[in-house]
Motif scaffolding. Structure first.
Motif, PDB file in Angstrom:
ATOM      1  N   TYR A 452       0.587  -1.164  -0.128  1.00  0.00           N
ATOM      2  CA  TYR A 452       0.532   0.452  -0.395  1.00  0.00           C
ATOM      3  C   TYR A 452       1.181   0.969   0.171  1.00  0.00           C
ATOM      4  O   TYR A 452       1.623   1.789   1.047  1.00  0.00           O
ATOM      5  CB  TYR A 452      -0.987   0.080   0.849  1.00  0.00           C
ATOM      6  CG  TYR A 452      -1.663  -1.196   1.092  1.00  0.00           C
ATOM      7  CD1 TYR A 452      -3.307  -1.049   0.672  1.00  0.00           C
ATOM      8  CD2 TYR A 452      -1.596  -2.672   1.713  1.00  0.00           C
ATOM      9  CE1 TYR A 452      -3.432  -2.262   0.056  1.00  0.00           C
ATOM     10  CE2 TYR A 452      -2.371  -3.873   1.812  1.00  0.00           C
ATOM     11  CZ  TYR A 452      -3.544  -3.320   0.476  1.00  0.00           C
ATOM     12  OH  TYR A 452      -4.294  -4.409   1.093  1.00  0.00           O
ATOM     13  N   PRO A 453       0.694   2.232  -0.828  1.00  0.00           N
ATOM     14  CA  PRO A 453       1.349   3.146  -1.488  1.00  0.00           C
ATOM     15  C   PRO A 453       1.483   4.054  -0.137  1.00  0.00           C
ATOM     16  O   PRO A 453       2.641   4.905   0.422  1.00  0.00           O
ATOM     17  CB  PRO A 453       1.098   3.831  -2.041  1.00  0.00           C
ATOM     18  CG  PRO A 453       0.509   3.054  -3.285  1.00  0.00           C
ATOM     19  CD  PRO A 453      -0.632   1.969  -2.001  1.00  0.00           C
ATOM     20  N   GLU A 454       0.587   3.885   0.684  1.00  0.00           N
ATOM     21  CA  GLU A 454       0.520   4.459   1.933  1.00  0.00           C
ATOM     22  C   GLU A 454       1.459   5.052   3.043  1.00  0.00           C
ATOM     23  O   GLU A 454       2.123   5.522   3.268  1.00  0.00           O
ATOM     24  CB  GLU A 454      -1.194   5.467   2.081  1.00  0.00           C
ATOM     25  CG  GLU A 454      -2.050   5.653   1.551  1.00  0.00           C
ATOM     26  CD  GLU A 454      -2.657   4.809   0.511  1.00  0.00           C
ATOM     27  OE1 GLU A 454      -3.541   5.852  -0.065  1.00  0.00           O
ATOM     28  OE2 GLU A 454      -2.129   4.060   0.285  1.00  0.00           O
ATOM     29  N   GLU A 455       1.841   3.525   3.088  1.00  0.00           N
ATOM     30  CA  GLU A 455       2.475   2.657   4.250  1.00  0.00           C
ATOM     31  C   GLU A 455       3.777   3.317   3.853  1.00  0.00           C
ATOM     32  O   GLU A 455       4.824   3.456   4.763  1.00  0.00           O
ATOM     33  CB  GLU A 455       2.062   1.749   4.210  1.00  0.00           C
ATOM     34  CG  GLU A 455       3.289   0.988   5.526  1.00  0.00           C
ATOM     35  CD  GLU A 455       3.082  -0.506   5.495  1.00  0.00           C
ATOM     36  OE1 GLU A 455       3.766  -1.028   6.469  1.00  0.00           O
ATOM     37  OE2 GLU A 455       2.439  -1.218   4.485  1.00  0.00           O
ATOM     38  N   VAL A 456       4.481   2.747   2.121  1.00  0.00           N
ATOM     39  CA  VAL A 456       6.099   3.232   2.132  1.00  0.00           C
ATOM     40  C   VAL A 456       6.123   4.994   2.597  1.00  0.00           C
ATOM     41  O   VAL A 456       6.962   5.581   2.917  1.00  0.00           O
ATOM     42  CB  VAL A 456       6.238   2.986   0.938  1.00  0.00           C
ATOM     43  CG1 VAL A 456       7.136   3.037   0.341  1.00  0.00           C
ATOM     44  CG2 VAL A 456       5.551   1.146   0.750  1.00  0.00           C
ATOM     45  N   GLU A 457       4.696   5.727   1.518  1.00  0.00           N
ATOM     46  CA  GLU A 457       5.299   7.073   2.135  1.00  0.00           C
ATOM     47  C   GLU A 457       5.186   7.617   3.938  1.00  0.00           C
ATOM     48  O   GLU A 457       5.963   8.782   3.308  1.00  0.00           O
ATOM     49  CB  GLU A 457       4.241   7.883   1.331  1.00  0.00           C
ATOM     50  CG  GLU A 457       3.712   7.698  -0.257  1.00  0.00           C
ATOM     51  CD  GLU A 457       2.591   7.822  -0.897  1.00  0.00           C
ATOM     52  OE1 GLU A 457       2.695   7.928  -2.122  1.00  0.00           O
ATOM     53  OE2 GLU A 457       1.679   7.979   0.034  1.00  0.00           O
ATOM     54  N   ALA A 458       4.966   6.992   4.270  1.00  0.00           N
ATOM     55  CA  ALA A 458       4.506   7.594   5.887  1.00  0.00           C
ATOM     56  C   ALA A 458       6.107   6.906   6.459  1.00  0.00           C
ATOM     57  O   ALA A 458       6.317   7.857   6.823  1.00  0.00           O
ATOM     58  CB  ALA A 458       3.552   6.828   6.604  1.00  0.00           C
ATOM     59  N   VAL A 459       6.633   6.152   5.594  1.00  0.00           N
ATOM     60  CA  VAL A 459       7.843   5.569   6.546  1.00  0.00           C
ATOM     61  C   VAL A 459       8.707   6.823   5.824  1.00  0.00           C
ATOM     62  O   VAL A 459       9.982   7.628   6.391  1.00  0.00           O
ATOM     63  CB  VAL A 459       8.279   4.623   5.599  1.00  0.00           C
ATOM     64  CG1 VAL A 459       9.784   4.281   6.521  1.00  0.00           C
ATOM     65  CG2 VAL A 459       7.362   2.908   6.425  1.00  0.00           C
ATOM     66  N   LEU A 460       8.942   7.000   4.669  1.00  0.00           N
ATOM     67  CA  LEU A 460       9.964   8.005   3.862  1.00  0.00           C
ATOM     68  C   LEU A 460       9.406   9.586   4.073  1.00  0.00           C
ATOM     69  O   LEU A 460      10.870  10.271   4.170  1.00  0.00           O
ATOM     70  CB  LEU A 460       9.695   7.604   2.035  1.00  0.00           C
ATOM     71  CG  LEU A 460      10.498   6.852   2.025  1.00  0.00           C
ATOM     72  CD1 LEU A 460      10.494   5.904   0.378  1.00  0.00           C
ATOM     73  CD2 LEU A 460      12.297   6.066   2.081  1.00  0.00           C
ATOM     74  N   HIS A 461       8.856   9.641   4.442  1.00  0.00           N
ATOM     75  CA  HIS A 461       7.743  11.123   5.394  1.00  0.00           C
ATOM     76  C   HIS A 461       9.057  11.373   5.939  1.00  0.00           C
ATOM     77  O   HIS A 461       9.165  12.549   6.443  1.00  0.00           O
ATOM     78  CB  HIS A 461       6.779  11.176   4.632  1.00  0.00           C
ATOM     79  CG  HIS A 461       6.082  12.316   4.625  1.00  0.00           C
ATOM     80  ND1 HIS A 461       6.509  12.878   2.900  1.00  0.00           N
ATOM     81  CD2 HIS A 461       4.358  11.276   3.473  1.00  0.00           C
ATOM     82  CE1 HIS A 461       5.491  12.864   2.406  1.00  0.00           C
ATOM     83  NE2 HIS A 461       4.901  12.237   2.407  1.00  0.00           N
ATOM     84  N   GLY A 462       9.744  10.691   6.927  1.00  0.00           N
ATOM     85  CA  GLY A 462      10.518  10.927   8.130  1.00  0.00           C
ATOM     86  C   GLY A 462      11.941  10.855   7.769  1.00  0.00           C
ATOM     87  O   GLY A 462      12.241  11.938   9.072  1.00  0.00           O
ATOM     88  N   HIS A 463      12.289  10.946   6.488  1.00  0.00           N
ATOM     89  CA  HIS A 463      13.724  11.682   6.392  1.00  0.00           C
ATOM     90  C   HIS A 463      13.587  12.770   6.012  1.00  0.00           C
ATOM     91  O   HIS A 463      12.584  13.749   5.494  1.00  0.00           O
ATOM     92  CB  HIS A 463      13.638  10.630   5.242  1.00  0.00           C
ATOM     93  CG  HIS A 463      15.648  10.694   4.411  1.00  0.00           C
ATOM     94  ND1 HIS A 463      15.978  12.125   4.846  1.00  0.00           N
ATOM     95  CD2 HIS A 463      16.897   9.842   4.857  1.00  0.00           C
ATOM     96  CE1 HIS A 463      17.346  11.632   4.230  1.00  0.00           C
ATOM     97  NE2 HIS A 463      17.626  10.889   4.579  1.00  0.00           N
ATOM     98  N   PRO A 464      14.323  13.202   6.986  1.00  0.00           N
ATOM     99  CA  PRO A 464      14.915  14.618   6.800  1.00  0.00           C
ATOM    100  C   PRO A 464      15.273  15.712   5.776  1.00  0.00           C
ATOM    101  O   PRO A 464      14.865  16.850   5.508  1.00  0.00           O
ATOM    102  CB  PRO A 464      15.289  15.275   7.984  1.00  0.00           C
ATOM    103  CG  PRO A 464      16.695  13.966   7.975  1.00  0.00           C
ATOM    104  CD  PRO A 464      15.732  12.934   7.715  1.00  0.00           C
ATOM    105  N   GLY A 465      15.327  14.610   4.531  1.00  0.00           N
ATOM    106  CA  GLY A 465      15.713  15.337   3.237  1.00  0.00           C
ATOM    107  C   GLY A 465      14.429  15.654   2.152  1.00  0.00           C
ATOM    108  O   GLY A 465      14.536  16.163   1.269  1.00  0.00           O
ATOM    109  N   ILE A 466      12.851  14.586   2.707  1.00  0.00           N
ATOM    110  CA  ILE A 466      11.902  14.305   1.585  1.00  0.00           C
ATOM    111  C   ILE A 466      11.260  15.952   1.567  1.00  0.00           C
ATOM    112  O   ILE A 466      10.940  15.609   3.324  1.00  0.00           O
ATOM    113  CB  ILE A 466      11.827  13.425   2.067  1.00  0.00           C
ATOM    114  CG1 ILE A 466      13.032  12.299   1.157  1.00  0.00           C
ATOM    115  CG2 ILE A 466      10.756  13.403   1.122  1.00  0.00           C
ATOM    116  CD1 ILE A 466      11.778  11.114   1.362  1.00  0.00           C
ATOM    117  N   ALA A 467      10.950  16.093   1.038  1.00  0.00           N
ATOM    118  CA  ALA A 467       9.929  17.465   1.208  1.00  0.00           C
ATOM    119  C   ALA A 467       8.177  16.526   0.348  1.00  0.00           C
ATOM    120  O   ALA A 467       7.459  17.406   2.075  1.00  0.00           O
ATOM    121  CB  ALA A 467       9.378  18.463  -0.186  1.00  0.00           C
ATOM    122  N   LYS A 468       8.343  16.390  -0.315  1.00  0.00           N
ATOM    123  CA  LYS A 468       6.921  15.737  -0.883  1.00  0.00           C
ATOM    124  C   LYS A 468       7.346  14.571  -1.433  1.00  0.00           C
ATOM    125  O   LYS A 468       8.596  14.283  -1.404  1.00  0.00           O
ATOM    126  CB  LYS A 468       5.943  15.683  -1.434  1.00  0.00           C
ATOM    127  CG  LYS A 468       5.565  17.471  -0.631  1.00  0.00           C
ATOM    128  CD  LYS A 468       4.680  18.097  -2.270  1.00  0.00           C
ATOM    129  CE  LYS A 468       3.993  19.310  -1.525  1.00  0.00           C
ATOM    130  NZ  LYS A 468       3.010  19.816  -2.319  1.00  0.00           N
TER     131      LYS A 468
END
Length: 566
Positions: A452-468
């Motif tokens: 489920y894309p939303e789960e992967v996005e939620a993990v990667l959103h925690g990286h300080p270098g990612i805006a979106k």
């Protein structure tokens, strides 16, 4: 209709008792007392009835936020007609499509949508009997032919304020609210007075809306989030402050100028407010805010921290819901300054009974169901070692009457024994917290596993270098679909299309760095993106800010044909 049936216009009595001679509603330079507002609603209701609007008729409204919008909403429903808000950001074809669906007896527009009205009047696919109403102060050229009614004219021509009690449309429908579907034509969701009222009571109980609140309308009244919170505050008896549409500058001026205590946001709004505040454009106006309700996606930890600094006394509550459920299904307190000051843990903090369950199941916690709402997972059984993952189902008084279609009877889709399929996938923990995996339609089938894309996005959103970030699935010969991450990085970070980590530079990102980040956070191996690509423009979104995932997927596939990504 049976006695005791709820009606959203019943709020008028409370408004009159609390705000008779005090300022109840502020819209630009216009201020109106409770008695002025209530009298305006009743006189407008009488005028609409005398103009030919009948119980069961649909009145479409295309306008920016104003006190007159709310006045019209209550007046239309007072006489048993149905309000169908149209999104002022639609193009003409979208507006005409919605008009053809609901076949309104009247179209009410303000200056922002006046061009629509002129074109719609000349459309061959709409009845010539439609009445046209101007909301607010419009240019004289718009009504040069005299074919538009005005709210003031209707009020003056009526024989006086309506004296009868509020009435109801068939099936008790109050509102047709259009979904903001990311694919296909939006559907018209028919919502009842009862569903709007129980949703209002839930927000009053959980968020804490009350008669002492000064509520700023940051969300558009054409969306269910804006409408449901508006009605909740009308029932609570709080003061209303309106700006035509959201921007950080106007919002802060209203907050500081009127000592606003509550408003609602989506993550993009909160990000704009924080950015504006960090530029030093605000004074201490945020000190008055005590309640913020967030919807349309979860707030990141960075946004929660930023909001806490900007609005130090605000309790921040996040909600998960959908138009078909009349807005919010679950609520979760993200921040409560009263609890923080006491040194205790948040009482509604989303904590799973077992870390193992969370690691194995995944998802994003969206809190507990409101008191009037039932939730369950399709096919779930209590004898499983782990909570079942499946379709999220709901039932209760909050549900829509059905999708509006003038060609056949209104009916609910995907209903079994009263349970309606939300279209989302998730699981419910032992303490009742709902964990959202994502949209069933967005599910990626990779190597026989569900991602489920939303789960992967939620993990990667925690990286300080990612805006979106947007995660999609693209065709793959071996896996059927592979997981692809489309990444927008923050301005002060660099991207390298290489497998090396560049450990000497702290603000560098690459596909391998992101994959390692996922591994460190225990994301299952099959969920880790096989491809990561830099995204250098804005992601395509709907008028409500939802990602058009299929558009991203198509563009990602096109880019992958031209370039090789690691």
């Amino acid at each position: 209709m049976a006695r005791g049936q709820g009606h959203i216009a019943h709020c008028l009595s409370r408004i009159l008792s609390l705000w008779r001679d005090s300022t109840f509603i502020i819209s630009g330079r216009r201020r109106r007392t409770g008695s002025e507002f209530v009298d305006g609603v009743r006189r407008l209701a009488a005028g609409l009835a005398e103009s030919g609007v009948r119980a069961g008729d649909v009145v479409a409204v295309a306008a920016l936020n104003s006190d007159q919008y709310i006045e019209l909403l209550l007046a239309v429903t007072y006489i048993g007609a149905i309000v169908a808000p149209l999104n002022h950001r639609w193009n003409f074809e979208e507006a005409r499509s919605a008009m053809e669906l609901v076949q309104p007896a009247m179209l009410a527009v303000d200056e922002s949508c006046s061009q629509w009205a002129m074109e719609l009047k000349n459309s061959n696919n709409l009845p010539s009997s439609i009445l046209y109403l101007l909301v607010g102060d419009c240019s004289p050229s718009l009504n040069s032919t005299g074919s538009f009614l005005t709210m003031d004219t209707i009020k003056r021509s009526s024989k006086g304020a309506i004296t009868s009690e509020p009435t109801w449309a068939p099936k008790e429908i109050a509102l047709i609210c259009f979904t903001s579907g990311t694919t296909g034509r939006p559907k018209g969701v028919a919502l009842s007075h009862t569903s709007l009222i129980v949703q209002s009571l839930a927000k009053m109980a959980i968020v804490g809306y009350g008669e002492d609140d000064v509520y700023l309308h940051t969300a558009p009244l054409c969306h269910i989030g804006g409408i449901s919170s508006c009605i909740s505050m009308l029932m609570a008896g709080g003061c209303h402050v309106l700006i035509p549409k959201f921007d950080a500058k106007s919002a802060f001026e209203a907050i500081e100028g009127h000592k606003v205590t509550s408003f609602i946001t989506v993550p993009a709004m909160m990000a704009d407010l924080i950015l504006y505040g960090r530029k030093g454009k605000t004074s201490d106006g945020g000190e008055t805010v005590t309640k913020i309700l967030n919807g349309g996606g979860s707030l990141s930890q960075d946004l929660i921290k930023g909001a806490s600094c900007l609005f130090p006394h605000a309790t921040i509550v996040s909600a998960y819901g959908m138009t078909e459920a009349c807005s919010s299904l679950t609520f979760m307190t993200l921040r409560d300054p009263r609890v923080e000051n006491s040194g205790e843990l948040l009482p509604n903090k989303c904590v799973a009974e077992s870390e193992l369950h969370c690691q194995q199941q995944g998802g994003v916690c969206v809190g507990k169901a409101a008191p009037h709402i039932e939730l369950r997972i399709s096919g779930s059984h209590n004898d499983h070692a782990l909570p079942s993952i499946g379709k999220i189902l709901t039932r209760g008084l909050h549900l829509m009457v059905g999708y509006w279609d003038t060609t056949k009877p209104i009916a609910l889709d995907s209903v079994e024994h009263g349970w309606v399929d939300t279209g989302d996938i998730g699981w419910i923990s032992e303490n009742g917290d709902l964990w959202l995996m994502g949209r069933e339609k967005a599910r990626i089938k990779s190597g026989g596993e569900n991602v489920y894309p939303e789960e992967v996005e939620a993990v990667l959103h925690g990286h300080p270098g990612i805006a979106k970030i947007v995660v999609v699935g693209v065709p793959d010969i071996r896996l059927a679909e592979k997981v692809v991450a489309c990444v927008k990085i923050k301005d002060d970070w660099k991207w390298f299309d290489t497998k090396f980590n560049h450990l000497g530079d702290e603000k560098v990102l690459s596909a391998e760095i992101l994959r390692n980040y996922c591994r460190q956070r225990n994301l299952s191996r099959f969920k880790i993106p096989k491809t990561c690509m830099i995204w250098r423009k804005e992601f395509p979104v709907t008028t409500t800010g939802k990602i058009k995932r299929e558009d991203v997927r198509k563009e990602a596939m096109s880019c992958m044909q031209l370039h090789s990504y690691l």
